[in-house]
Design a protein around this motif. Structure first.
Motif: not given
Length: 471
Positions: A181-193, A385-395
């Motif tokens: 999972c950490l092959y991807h997580h640091h890049e795709t986490q909600p708000m990188p530091g 970040w959630f809205a980019a996953l799905s427009p339903a989060y931002a409806e």
């Protein structure tokens, strides 16, 4: 009752209380500085609309009785003041009952905020702060020794935080079981530091070791919190080290900090020569009654914990007394970001003069290194970040966000890092576009100076303007 007192944890209690007061202060500051454009009278999700349809018993809050922007600012400001007083140790100079009331005050103040916060406050660390804050009321002050019952209950919270997060990973995404999972997580986490890019480029064997260590810390170590000392202290220190690693690798509001705060109270710091008077009978009875109540309320969170259909971050009572926690049961393989752009052109051509809005925390300009904001919580950035996953989060709120930006609403613009339009010249049209973002390689960073490479995916929102009567 001799067994009731845990005098040896007096220093641990002191560290816990001051750290918790600091977390409270950050939470109230976050509420004070962001409420107006999010849940205020002209907010994206106004409180007035919620309380009109939400019974008081489902969401107890003073704002069910009255809400105005000025009243909310006073409420959150009071929370800041009380937090500062607790951080300075004011509770130690009061009688026991008064110290308890002082700790009860920020819990009650923040409960009223969370229960009307809607999607902006639907994060696990909100309920966690309330659960831990409620227990802090019954820790007492220098007039009594820390109660063993509360010591156990705080470890019980820490156990559920860690073990729940471990189980949701083990049951969720297969990459956790494969240690990938950490092959991807640091890049795709909600708000990188600021260090997330570097964490992402660690060798893959290190990422696998990270995942394995995470499983040990969350699925094995929590059981040792209930072992005799010094084993419990060692377990707590391992959790603290893990949380510090997470703080370095990303922005997770105050989740990591309040977890560290919990772990501090499990660390045994001998208080040599420290003795406290015996606790009064009323205090012992009250703590035992509250302990029994919280153990009874633990039934549903425990049932969720052992269920194959385990859910993350849910409250089972309107007071948020005992909750269930968890994070990253699934990990995104691809990062999508919404880029909002405006233009002053009369006709919104695809190749027109479109200018991008820059958010404070979420990725935008590929050449801009992500910043460190935690423990401060950028609520709109997280929800984007959630809205980019799905427009339903931002409806519920994205349309209003667009309206406020078209109006050059000052309160809304303060949530952003930069608006490309002057205050007296709002954009004529706005559009939103979805991009795929990926971290650049070391070579690409040297050649271009960009931390991100982005590729256009599709239109998220076509060019939109206010109607003539609204302009």
């Amino acid at each position: 009752m001799d067994w009731f007192d845990a005098s040896a944890y007096a220093w641990s209690r002191l560290m816990f209380q001051r750290a918790l007061a600091a977390v409270y202060l950050v939470a109230f500051l976050t509420a004070l500085l962001q409420f107006r454009p999010l849940i205020g009278e002209r907010g994206l999700l106004p409180v007035a609309r919620l309380v009109a349809r939400m019974p008081f018993r489902h969401a107890p809050s003073v704002f069910q009785l009255h809400f105005s922007d000025r009243f909310f600012a006073l409420w959150a400001g009071t929370g800041c003041a009380v937090s500062v007083a607790l951080l300075a140790g004011a509770d130690s100079h009061l009688p026991l009952w008064a110290g308890m009331l002082l700790w009860l005050l920020p819990w009650a103040l923040y409960l009223s905020i969370v229960n009307v916060g809607q999607t902006w406050y639907a994060f696990g660390w909100e309920s966690l702060l309330l659960e831990v804050g409620f227990l802090a009321v019954f820790l007492g002050n220098d007039t009594v020794a820390p109660p063993v019952v509360v010591l156990f209950l705080l470890r019980w919270v820490l156990f559920r935080v860690e073990f729940g997060a471990g189980l949701i990973k083990l049951r969720g995404d297969a990459c956790w079981r494969k240690l990938t999972c950490l092959y991807h997580h640091h890049e795709t986490q909600p708000m990188p530091g600021p260090l997330s890019w570097f964490f992402h480029h660690l060798p893959r064997p290190v990422h696998r070791a990270e995942a394995a260590a995470n499983h040990v810390t969350q699925l094995v170590v929590p059981f040792f919190l209930f072992a005799p000392q010094p084993v419990a202290s060692i377990a707590a220190c391992l959790m603290i080290v893990t949380q510090l690693w997470l703080i370095l690798s990303g922005n997770f509001a105050w989740l990591n900090w309040i977890t560290i705060t919990l772990a501090l109270f499990a660390v045994h710091l001998p208080a040599a020569g420290h003795t406290a008077p015996a606790a009064p009978l009323w205090f012992e009875v009250l703590v035992l009654v509250v302990g029994a109540l919280l153990l009874a309320l633990s039934y549903r969170p425990v049932r969720n914990l052992v269920s194959r259909r385990q859910v993350m971050n849910r409250s089972f009572d309107p007071l948020h007394l005992v909750n269930t926690y968890g994070a990253f049961g699934s990990v995104s393989r691809v990062r999508h970001e919404i880029v909002i752009e405006g233009t002053a052109d009369e006709v919104p051509r695809a190749d027109g003069d479109w200018r991008a809005y820059e958010f404070k925390g979420k990725p935008g300009d590929p050449r801009r290194l992500p910043r460190q904001f935690a423990p401060y919580h950028l609520r709109l950035d997280w929800m984007m970040w959630f809205a980019a996953l799905s427009p339903a989060y931002a409806e519920e709120w994205f349309g209003r966000l667009v309206e406020r930006l078209l109006e050059n609403d000052r309160a809304t613009l303060r949530l952003l890092r930069r608006s490309p339009f002057p205050p007296d010249a709002p954009p004529r049209y706005l559009r939103a576009r979805l991009y795929r973002y990926r971290y650049t390689s070391w070579r690409e960073l040297r050649e271009t100076g960009a931390w991100w490479e982005r590729t256009f995916v599709r239109e998220y929102l076509p060019p939109t303007r206010l109607t003539s009567e609204r302009r």
